[in-house]
Structures are given as structure tokens and as C-alpha cells.
Design a protein around this motif. Structure first.
Motif, mmCIF file in Angstrom:
data_model
loop_
_atom_site.group_PDB
_atom_site.id
_atom_site.type_symbol
_atom_site.label_atom_id
_atom_site.label_comp_id
_atom_site.label_asym_id
_atom_site.label_seq_id
_atom_site.Cartn_x
_atom_site.Cartn_y
_atom_site.Cartn_z
ATOM 1 N N LEU A 1 -12.244 38.659 -3.956
ATOM 2 C CA LEU A 1 -12.535 38.362 -5.438
ATOM 3 C C LEU A 1 -11.891 36.984 -5.986
ATOM 4 C CD1 LEU A 1 -13.648 39.833 -7.885
ATOM 5 C CD2 LEU A 1 -11.820 40.799 -8.350
ATOM 6 N N ASP A 2 -10.503 36.967 -5.249
ATOM 7 C CA ASP A 2 -9.786 35.321 -5.799
ATOM 8 C C ASP A 2 -10.526 34.288 -5.629
ATOM 9 O OD1 ASP A 2 -9.429 36.060 -3.185
ATOM 10 O OD2 ASP A 2 -7.461 35.249 -3.239
ATOM 11 N N LEU A 3 -11.094 34.315 -4.368
ATOM 12 C CA LEU A 3 -12.146 33.077 -4.209
ATOM 13 C C LEU A 3 -13.338 32.853 -4.962
ATOM 14 C CD1 LEU A 3 -11.980 32.991 -0.111
ATOM 15 C CD2 LEU A 3 -10.849 31.596 -1.662
ATOM 16 N N LYS A 4 -13.843 34.287 -5.255
ATOM 17 C CA LYS A 4 -15.159 34.077 -5.938
ATOM 18 C C LYS A 4 -14.604 33.739 -7.213
ATOM 19 C CE LYS A 4 -16.997 38.378 -4.414
ATOM 20 N NZ LYS A 4 -17.439 40.030 -4.885
ATOM 21 N N ALA A 5 -13.645 33.916 -7.792
ATOM 22 C CA ALA A 5 -13.238 33.533 -9.161
ATOM 23 C C ALA A 5 -12.984 31.952 -9.042
ATOM 24 C CB ALA A 5 -11.797 34.278 -9.575
ATOM 25 N N LYS A 6 -12.244 31.631 -7.963
ATOM 26 C CA LYS A 6 -11.903 30.251 -8.109
ATOM 27 C C LYS A 6 -13.162 29.501 -7.947
ATOM 28 C CE LYS A 6 -8.592 27.107 -5.466
ATOM 29 N NZ LYS A 6 -7.825 26.916 -4.428
ATOM 30 N N ALA B 1 -14.721 39.178 -15.258
ATOM 31 C CA ALA B 1 -13.356 39.538 -15.622
ATOM 32 C C ALA B 1 -12.444 38.574 -14.593
ATOM 33 C CB ALA B 1 -12.941 41.029 -15.396
ATOM 34 N N ALA B 2 -12.639 38.669 -13.631
ATOM 35 C CA ALA B 2 -11.845 37.815 -12.560
ATOM 36 C C ALA B 2 -11.815 36.473 -12.920
ATOM 37 C CB ALA B 2 -12.289 38.179 -11.110
ATOM 38 N N CYS B 3 -13.078 36.051 -13.088
ATOM 39 C CA CYS B 3 -13.301 34.641 -13.344
ATOM 40 C C CYS B 3 -12.482 34.301 -14.950
ATOM 41 C CB CYS B 3 -14.796 34.170 -13.511
ATOM 42 S SG CYS B 3 -15.583 34.472 -12.077
ATOM 43 N N PHE B 4 -12.643 35.258 -15.767
ATOM 44 C CA PHE B 4 -11.838 34.840 -17.012
ATOM 45 C C PHE B 4 -10.540 34.950 -16.548
ATOM 46 C CE2 PHE B 4 -15.879 35.860 -19.144
ATOM 47 C CZ PHE B 4 -15.938 34.673 -20.090
ATOM 48 N N ALA B 5 -9.757 35.692 -16.113
ATOM 49 C CA ALA B 5 -8.391 36.013 -15.828
ATOM 50 C C ALA B 5 -8.011 34.523 -15.230
ATOM 51 C CB ALA B 5 -8.301 36.969 -14.854
ATOM 52 N N TYR B 6 -8.962 34.312 -14.166
ATOM 53 C CA TYR B 6 -8.570 32.939 -13.508
ATOM 54 C C TYR B 6 -8.501 31.734 -14.480
ATOM 55 C CZ TYR B 6 -8.508 29.407 -9.655
ATOM 56 O OH TYR B 6 -8.047 28.298 -8.735
ATOM 57 N N GLU C 1 -6.330 41.955 -7.852
ATOM 58 C CA GLU C 1 -6.280 42.984 -7.189
ATOM 59 C C GLU C 1 -6.721 44.379 -7.525
ATOM 60 O OE1 GLU C 1 -2.930 45.208 -4.181
ATOM 61 O OE2 GLU C 1 -2.319 43.341 -5.369
ATOM 62 N N THR C 2 -6.365 44.384 -8.891
ATOM 63 C CA THR C 2 -6.694 45.747 -9.680
ATOM 64 C C THR C 2 -8.232 45.905 -9.637
ATOM 65 O OG1 THR C 2 -4.623 45.476 -10.851
ATOM 66 C CG2 THR C 2 -6.216 47.113 -11.877
ATOM 67 N N ILE C 3 -8.505 44.580 -10.081
ATOM 68 C CA ILE C 3 -10.279 44.850 -10.289
ATOM 69 C C ILE C 3 -10.928 45.114 -8.941
ATOM 70 C CG2 ILE C 3 -12.438 43.153 -10.884
ATOM 71 C CD1 ILE C 3 -10.298 41.648 -12.611
ATOM 72 N N GLU C 4 -10.267 44.249 -7.846
ATOM 73 C CA GLU C 4 -10.931 44.785 -6.789
ATOM 74 C C GLU C 4 -10.996 46.038 -6.034
ATOM 75 O OE1 GLU C 4 -11.664 41.554 -3.068
ATOM 76 O OE2 GLU C 4 -9.547 41.877 -3.781
ATOM 77 N N LYS C 5 -9.825 46.518 -6.512
ATOM 78 C CA LYS C 5 -9.885 48.238 -5.990
ATOM 79 C C LYS C 5 -10.450 49.118 -7.007
ATOM 80 C CE LYS C 5 -5.262 47.708 -3.674
ATOM 81 N NZ LYS C 5 -3.815 48.021 -3.708
ATOM 82 N N THR C 6 -10.721 48.713 -8.064
ATOM 83 C CA THR C 6 -11.362 49.717 -8.990
ATOM 84 C C THR C 6 -12.806 49.972 -8.825
ATOM 85 O OG1 THR C 6 -9.966 48.835 -10.645
ATOM 86 C CG2 THR C 6 -11.757 50.310 -11.298
ATOM 87 N N LYS C 7 -13.305 51.153 -8.694
ATOM 88 C CA LYS C 7 -14.621 51.529 -8.589
ATOM 89 C C LYS C 7 -15.141 52.378 -9.920
ATOM 90 C CE LYS C 7 -14.718 50.547 -4.137
ATOM 91 N NZ LYS C 7 -14.297 49.400 -4.065
#
Lengths: 293, 622
Positions: A15-20, A108-113, A149-155
Motif C-alpha cells: 500500500l505504501d508503494l501504491k500511495a507513493k 485514503a492511503a494516497c491522501f495520507a501520503y 498499515e492500519t488501512i492495509e490490515k482492515t477488512k
């Protein structure tokens, strides 16, 4: 910009790579200098006063005028951004490879980044009817990793109760900031609006991304089917061909209602399909961000 | 609620059909996960919300109901009236009771037999418990003897079936003429079967429960036969009778082994003959089949089974002593083109092979010597037929070896034929006036042994006799001028033709139920195939021949005795539902009121089924 297409991003696992990738890709394609400019903005000149740091004197002005002028910069606004991500079961729906929750998670991840890159502090709340996870806004790389990490773990789990969830989360938001909501808003429209208005009343800026799968609107089925509610598991037999028109009409009215009511309450309402590129969301965000400034 | 056709309930499992189809349809549907039904449910006019589900259930109920109602309609339900006039006529004390239920097939009309059964049950139920009951069916079956009513199970009555046998009502009643009790006769009081009641006297009290209808509608097949073959074609003649007063259109079908003819006939009131042609050659083989009319009132007279065998050449030998005795026959036979007729003096009798002739006219023989006697008995054994015409030449002593003869009657005055068997083939279609016309001056006074009188004179001397094996007819008068004026009368030609026709058709293949079938087989045991099962039948000796007698014909249809096939039909007279006009007497009571024991409500169910169908259509449209 082609990297911002959801179906391409979906293939990347981290996810971090995606966001980046998404954020950098977006920014490089959009306007590279705006990133730098937004970090420390020039504001004005003022005469030098004793005690001022010498490094802040503008020597070019001195050369022209023989006077000491101090350059003043506006400090970074240090915006508090709250990402509110709906993880109710209805968000798990997907007609193709990417579900609404996955799409919302990426966003959400992208916005966080993006916010992190802009030196804003970011927090996140992932909610459904019964519970929510909340990370208050902070500005640190570690915090960013924690969010991702939180986003990634959430289902996706549980049902939707937007009013209850947002009211609970609203109590946690002590300082006003920018609230970005990612949800399919499958709930009573008045409750949804009430929840949004509550957030807005606390002087927060509210940005809503109403995420939907195209098939949720198109109902592309050519035969009678039994539909099962992902949240309640309730089943119902229907012939989509017979109700399609009426259903789409009701959805259209709903979107228009949200749009109208949100405008009236200075809430930014954005309707997004999961097959749309992410940049659409970013443009909306940047527009909003500019207004906040 | 009771049912006339309870067998329809075998279709009852069909009511699960809509349920099975409903679930099959549901299982066939694709299941799709959807984010939320919130907005789907919120739609007001949707076809899939609670109302839709309710409608599905409603459809299921309606369809199940529809099938149930149709099955109920088919089962022909009826409600029974609780109180009936019969209760008023039942004895209050314990008595010996004989109950006779008419089970002839005329009782099929308007469900009379089922009504009769209900009445029978009701009588049994309401009799004094110490009464003694004997139950008969008119087909002479005694089903219960001297039993207490309480011991008679309902199922016994319920399982009774119509019989196609002849009615023995008269015999049963006569058998109990001295019975000291009450007899209940449940019948449609057909004139055909019960005319004897007009002059019936008995010691018992006869109570007739009359189910007959004054106005009835029925038509049926009276008679059916094949006409003589012409140009290798076969023609059928059917005699139909329409008892109603209006013209009827009747579909009629001939089913043969390899042909099927269907026609629509317009049948006016009364009797009507129709001729049909089979459009193909049938060859030499024996053809079996049936003729059927489509008519609902009575089934028993709607079908006629037949066995057809291609006609064999029918040759006749006329043997005589004096040529003048046969002048009239010669004159008469000269116009009969269909037969091979030879004339032969008796003295030349040993020159011919008698078995090559189908029929022998033996005209006025004076004596029968031993050789002639052997020849004649051998001829009869081989199914030969003899018509013996006795006359003045008769020498009694010689003739008595065959049958006892008295002297020739030569009375003063004349004799006329006075009594005759009207139903016998020979006298059918002959009018009484014609039969009574000729004068007889001389007749042979024959003392008969094993002979049946078919016609007799006004002084009771026999005129025409038939032996019990039906192969010999004896006229007691020679048809010559000095014996009778018969050759000048209109009776002579038809009488002679009819006797020939009688023997020609005597090798008959068609019988009626109740008739005893006698057939000659040269084996000790034969297999009999009937519509209701197979038998092994022992043969017995009669006059040196192995014969079988078969009287167990219960159902109409084709019966097979080894290679011989015969058809057995119902008595078509039973189809005449005309009621007997009977007056009440001291010992005869008639419950004339129409007893509406039950009310059929099948049409009500049909109406409901139609209503349910309309509701479904309405629901589908909205």
C-alpha cells in the motif's frame, strides 16, 4: 498519468508503494513546482528590527535600496486532516477487480501520503456500525506508516450507520481540521446529511467522496436474480430489467439531494465510481485545500 | 362430501407441481452479492419487496388451489341430503327384509346406481337393529343373506358395480312369492324389465324405490351386422335408436384390426339404419373390432363388438320323394340368386356327398331308412343344418326312430298359426297378420322330444319346431295345395328365406351377455380368453360330440375359444329407459317422489377454479 488508473494500481501489493506511486505520479504529472511552493510561501517584506536573524535579510533589496528588509514567509498551515474510511460490508462490493473498499483504501492511503508530503498532520478513522479505529492526526513518517498499515490490515465488516459512526468519531475530533470521508453512504439519506452537518458545525472542512461501483447504478443483469445484501445477508428475488429505470431514477434523486444539501452547508460532495482514475479525487482535494488556505 | 369418481384423487400429487416448479425456478436463479438492498427495498413500486414475495406465495397458493379445484371437479363431489322420504316407509319393528338393488346398466343413467347404493346404505342404517336383511342384485347375485343390519359393512355396498348380465328381478321376486316380510326394490322401473309387475301378486309387501325419470335422453346401438359381400366390398349396417325427441349429432367410430372409420351422424328421433362401406378388402381372415358412438347418457348401449368372418359359399340341397312337392320351392328359389341350390330325389341320396352342402331341405320324406339316418346324423354332427318338411307320405313307424310322430291331423275345418316366438330370428320383422293368414288342412301331429316349439296352431299342435342343438327345423305341414294354401300367401317366401338366413347366420360369432355359448371342439380342454381373464374349460359329450358350454360372459368384448373368436355384447334393449306406468296396490308401494339424495357440486369447483384462474391473470397484469 496512466499509472493512476485503478486497475493498474490494483496490481501493486504494498500500500505504501501504491500511495507513493499514485501521489508522486500525480504530482509530477500535474505541476511539480506547486509542491515546493506550497511548503513555505513568501508573504511580505518588513523593515529589519534588532534581534532578527541576519539570514532572513534580503540582500538583493539591500543592494537596491541600502535598507535592511526582512523577508517574511507564511508558516506551513499545519493542517489537521482526518481521513474517515467506511469499512462496512457494503464497501466490499465489486463488479470487476477492485472493490469500493479497496478503492477507498487506496484513496485514503494516497491522501495520507499526500498530506504528509505537504507537512500536514493526518489522522484516520475506519468505521462501521459497531466499531471504529481511530488514529489522531500527527505529522511523522512513523505515523504515516502506522496509518498505511492500519488501512492495509482492515477488512470490510459490519453494517453501516453513518450517523452513529460519524457522531462517535466527531467526539474524538477536538481540533477542527479537514475531514475527508470515503463511503458509499448506503444509509438513510437524512441521517447521512445530519452526520455531515454535525461535522461541519464544528467548523471542520468536510470533503465527502461518495464511492460507488458502476454496477451499483447500472444494474447490468439480464435475468432475474437473487440478490444478497452483503451487510445483512438478507436475500431478495428481483428482475433487474424491470426495476432498473426506477432504481436509477431514485439514485439520481439521491445524488442530487446530497449535492444540493452539501452545497448549502459548505460541504464538498464528490461522487466517484471505482473505475475512475484517482486523479479525479486529487483535483477535488487540491481545490478544497486551496480554499482552506 | 362424497365423490362419484374418487379415482380422480390419484391425480392429487399434482398439487405439489406448482411448489416444485416454484423451487426449481428459485434454485435456477443466480445468486448475486449486492452492496446493500437499502435502496432496492426503499423503492415503492418494486416487484421484489414484501409485496412481491407475498405475491409469489399467493401465486403458489392460487396455482395449488387451481389444481386442487380441478381434481375436485373431476372427482364429481356431491352432498348427501340427510333426510329422505325412505325413512318414512321403513318398518319400526324388527322384520325380515329383502333389499334388491337393480344393477342393470340402465342404472348408469344420471348416476342412478350410485344413488341406489346410497339409498341401500341409508335403509340398512335406519332399519331396526334386530331385523334380518338379505340383499340381492338383479343380476341375481345374493350378496348378503339373513344378516343383521349392523353387521353389513358400508364398503360392501360401496364396492358394488353395474352388471351387464340380464335382469333376474322377476325370478328373484317369484322365488320369494311366499316370503313373509318386506321387499324393497331400488330400481329405475324400466318398462322393458319390470312389465311383469303389472300382474304380479305376492304375499309380501313390495316397496319400490323408483329412481326412473319420466323424461330421459338416450341413444344407442340397437343392432349391427355385416351385409352380404358385394363385389368384394364389405358393407356394414348399424341400427341406431334415439330415444329423445330431438335430433342428435352422434360421432360414430368403427375400430377394426386394421381399419378405423369415423363418421358424424345426424340421428333423428326413433330408429335409423345407416350403411357404411369398408374401403378395403379384408381377405379371408377373421376380423374383430367394435363400433362405438360418443354419447354420455348410458355407456352400456354405446358399443357393439363384432367378429367378422368372410362368408363361405352357402349351398342348399333340396331332397324330395315326389317332384310335385318341390314345385313351389323351385318357383321360389329361381329368384334367389345368392345361393347354390341343387335338387335331388331321395333315392339318389347315396350318390352325393352330403357334407358339401350347408343346408338340406328334406321335403316330405315318407320314411327314413337306416342308411339315410346315418347319413343325416353324420351330417348334423358336422354342423350341417336340416329343414325337414313333413307331409302326408310320412310312414310313422320308420320315422319314430328319430322322433315320435302321431298320425296326420286331418281335422274338419282349418288350422291357423296362432302362437309364435316373436323374438326368434325367423319371426322377426314378420307381422302377426301375415303369420296368421294361411289355412292348414293337414299337419303331422308330432310328439316332440328335445324339440322346442317356435310356432303352433290354434289347436296347440306344433307348426314349427327346433331341436335343442339348433341344427334342425321341422315344419309339420307340407306346403302343397292339399295341405295348405300357404304357397299362395305372402308368408311363404319370407318364411322360407328367413329359415335359410337363420341357418346361414347360425354359425354366428356374435352373442349377448347371458347367452350360453355352445361350441364344438374335439379336445378335452380348451383355453378361453375373456376381457376379464383366462379360463380352462372342460368339454363334455353331447350326441357324440365334444362340446363346451360357456355362460360366464360378464363383460362385453371379444372372447376367444382356442382359434374361435366371438363377440359378446350387452343387451341393447336395456338402453330403452322408458318407465313402467305402475299403479300402487295393497302389497305394492311406490316411492314416486324424486329422491334427490345427493347434489353434485362439481360445477361449483369448476367455477371456483375459473375464478382462481382469473385472479391469477389479474395479479399477473398488475
Amino acid at each position: 498519468m496512466k499509472y493512476l488508473l485503478p486497475e493498474i494500481i490494483h496490481k501493486i501489493k504494498r500500500l505504501d508503494l501504491k500511495a507513493k506511486l499514485v501521489v508522486e505520479g500525480f504530482l509530477s504529472g500535474f505541476h511539480k513546482s506547486s509542491y515546493k511552493g506550497q511548503a513555505i510561501e513568501f508573504a511580505d517584506y518588513r523593515p529589519y528590527l534588532p534581534g532578527d536573524e541576519l539570514k532572513r535579510i534580503d540582500w538583493k533589496i539591500f543592494a537596491k535600496t541600502d535598507k535592511f528588509w526582512i523577508r517574511e514567509y507564511e508558516e506551513e498551515t499545519n493542517l489537521r486532516a482526518y481521513l474517515l474510511l467506511d469499512n462496512s460490508c457494503s464497501m466490499a462490493y465489486k463488479s470487476k477487480e477492485i472493490s469500493k473498499f479497496e478503492y477507498s483504501s487506496f484513496l485514503a492511503a494516497c491522501f495520507a501520503y499526500l498530506l504528509f508530503k505537504q507537512h500536514d498532520s493526518v489522522g484516520i478513522a475506519i468505521f462501521n456500525k459497531n466499531n471504529y479505529q481511530y488514529l489522531p492526526p500527527q505529522f511523522s513518517k512513523f505515523h504515516l506508516s502506522k496509518i498505511l498499515e492500519t488501512i492495509e490490515k482492515t477488512k470490510p465488516e459490519g453494517e453501516t450507520d453513518i450517523l452513529r459512526s460519524l457522531t462517535e468519531i466527531g467526539k474524538k475530533i477536538k481540533k477542527r481540521g479537514l475531514i475527508i470521508i470515503f463511503s458509499d453512504l448506503f444509509d438513510n439519506k437524512d441521517n447521512v446529511l445530519k452526520a455531515l452537518k454535525n461535522l461541519r458545525h464544528k467548523k471542520n472542512e468536510v470533503l465527502v467522496f461518495h464511492i460507488l461501483d458502476p454496477n451499483e447504478v447500472n444494474l447490468d443483469y439480464n435475468e432475474p436474480i437473487i440478490v444478497r445484501d452483503l451487510e445483512t445477508k438478507r436475500e431478495m428475488m428481483l428482475d433487474p430489467r424491470k426495476i432498473k429505470k426506477e432504481y436509477q431514477e431514485s439514485l439520481r434523486n439521491l445524488f442530487l439531494y446530497y449535492k444540493r444539501e452539501c452545497i448549502a452547508h459548505y460541504i464538498d460532495y464528490n461522487f466517484i465510481f471505482t473505475n475512475w482514475p484517482f486523479e479525479y479525487a486529487f483535483f477535488n482535494y487540491l481545490e478544497k485545500r486551496a480554499r482552506i488556505k | 362430501m362424497n365423490f362419484f369418481v374418487p379415482n380422480s384423487f390419484y391425480f392429487l400429487p399434482l398439487i405439489f407441481l406448482p411448489l416444485i416448479l416454484h423451487f426449481l425456478f428459485r434454485f435456477r436463479l443466480k445468486r448475486v452479492d449486492f452492496s446493500s438492498l437499502y435502496f432496492l427495498v426503499a423503492l415503492k413500486k418494486e416487484r421484489f419487496n414484501f409485496f412481491y414475495q407475498l405475491r409469489e406465495v399467493l401465486f403458489l397458493i392460487l396455482r395449488t388451489l387451481f389444481i386442487t379445484l380441478l381434481i375436485l371437479n373431476l372427482s364429481r363431489p356431491y352432498l348427501i341430503k340427510k333426510k329422505s322420504p325412505i325413512l318414512k316407509i321403513l318398518p319400526q319393528k324388527a322384520k325380515s327384509i329383502i333389499l334388491i338393488l337393480d344393477d342393470s346398466y340402465s342404472m348408469q343413467y344420471k348416476n342412478n346406481f350410485e344413488k341406489g347404493k346410497e339409498i341401500l346404505k341409508e335403509i340398512i342404517k335406519n332399519l331396526h337393529p334386530n331385523s334380518r336383511v338379505t340383499i340381492f342384485l338383479t343380476s341375481k347375485k345374493k350378496i348378503i343373506e339373513n344378516e343383521k343390519p349392523i353387521n353389513i359393512p358400508d364398503t360392501l355396498i360401496k364396492n358394488l358395480k353395474i352388471s351387464y348380465d340380464i335382469s333376474y328381478a322377476q325370478k328373484i321376486l317369484e322365488e320369494f312369492k311366499n316370503f313373509n316380510g318386506e321387499i324393497y326394490l331400488i330400481t329405475d322401473l324400466q318398462e322393458y324389465s319390470y312389465s311383469f309387475l303389472k300382474d304380479f301378486h305376492s304375499s309380501f309387501l313390495l316397496k319400490i324405490i323408483d329412481l326412473g325419470k319420466e323424461n330421459f335422453e338416450n341413444c344407442g346401438i340397437m343392432d349391427f351386422h355385416f351385409l352380404p359381400e358385394r363385389e368384394e366390398k364389405i358393407y356394414l349396417q348399424i341400427k341406431l335408436i334415439n330415444y329423445s325427441q330431438k335430433e342428435l349429432e352422434i360421432p360414430i367410430t368403427f375400430y377394426g384390426e386394421d381399419f378405423n372409420l369415423k363418421n358424424f351422424l345426424i340421428l333423428p328421433p326413433g330408429i335409423k339404419k345407416f350403411n357404411f362401406e369398408i374401403p378395403k378388402k379384408l381377405g379371408e381372415k377373421v376380423i374383430t373390432g367394435k363400433v362405438e358412438i360418443e354419447e354420455k347418457n348410458l355407456e352400456g348401449d354405446n358399443t357393439y363388438y363384432f367378429v367378422y368372418e368372410k362368408e363361405k359359399k352357402f349351398s342348399i340341397l333340396v331332397a324330395y320323394e315326389n317332384e310335385e312337392d318341390i314345385l313351389y320351392f323351385k318357383k321360389l328359389f329361381s329368384v334367389m340368386g345368392n345361393y347354390q341350390i341343387d335338387y335331388l330325389p331321395l333315392k339318389e341320396f347315396n350318390k352325393i356327398l352330403l357334407s358339401s352342402y350347408s343346408l338340406l331341405f328334406l321335403v316330405n320324406p315318407s320314411q327314413i331308412d337306416q342308411f339315410l339316418k346315418w347319413q343325416l346324423s353324420d351330417y348334423l354332427k358336422k354342423e350341417g343344418k336340416i329343414i325337414l318338411i313333413l307331409g302326408k307320405c310320412l310312414k310313422e313307424n320308420k320315422f319314430n326312430e328319430i322322433f315320435e310322430t302321431l298320425k296326420v291331423w286331418e281335422g274338419k275345418g282349418v288350422l291357423r298359426i296362432d302362437k309364435w316366438e316373436e323374438n326368434h330370428f325367423i319371426f322377426q320383422d314378420l307381422k302377426g297378420k301375415v303369420i296368421k293368414e294361411p289355412k292348414f288342412y293337414r299337419v303331422v301331429n308330432l310328439k316332440w322330444k328335445n324339440l322346442k316349439i317356435l310356432a303352433s296352431f290354434n289347436n296347440n299342435l306344433p307348426f314349427l319346431l327346433e331341436d335343442t342343438s339348433n341344427n334342425l327345423l321341422i315344419f309339420t305341414s307340407n306346403f302343397s295345395d292339399d295341405f295348405t294354401d300357404m304357397p299362395t300367401k305372402i308368408l311363404f317366401p319370407p318364411l322360407i328365406f328367413k329359415t335359410i338366413e337363420y341357418y346361414k347366420t347360425k354359425t354366428k360369432n356374435n352373442f349377448f351377455i347371458g347367452e350360453t355359448i355352445k361350441l364344438n371342439f374335439d379336445v378335452s380342454q380348451i383355453k378361453v380368453i375373456t376381457p376379464f381373464g383366462n379360463f380352462l374349460k372342460e368339454t363334455y359329450f353331447e350326441k357324440g360330440l365334444r362340446m363346451i358350454k360357456f355362460a360366464e360372459t360378464k363383460e362385453p368384448g371379444i372372447y376367444q375359444f382356442e382359434n374361435k373368436k366371438i363377440s359378446v355384447n350387452t343387451n341393447k334393449e336395456e338402453g330403452n329407459l322408458k318407465k313402467l306406468n305402475l299403479e300402487e296396490k295393497d302389497n305394492l308401494k311406490i316411492i314416486k317422489d324424486e329422491i334427490k339424495m345427493e347434489y353434485e357440486i362439481s360445477s361449483l369447483f369448476l367455477f371456483f377454479a375459473f375464478f382462481v384462474f382469473l385472479i391469477e391473470i389479474f395479479l399477473l397484469l398488475i
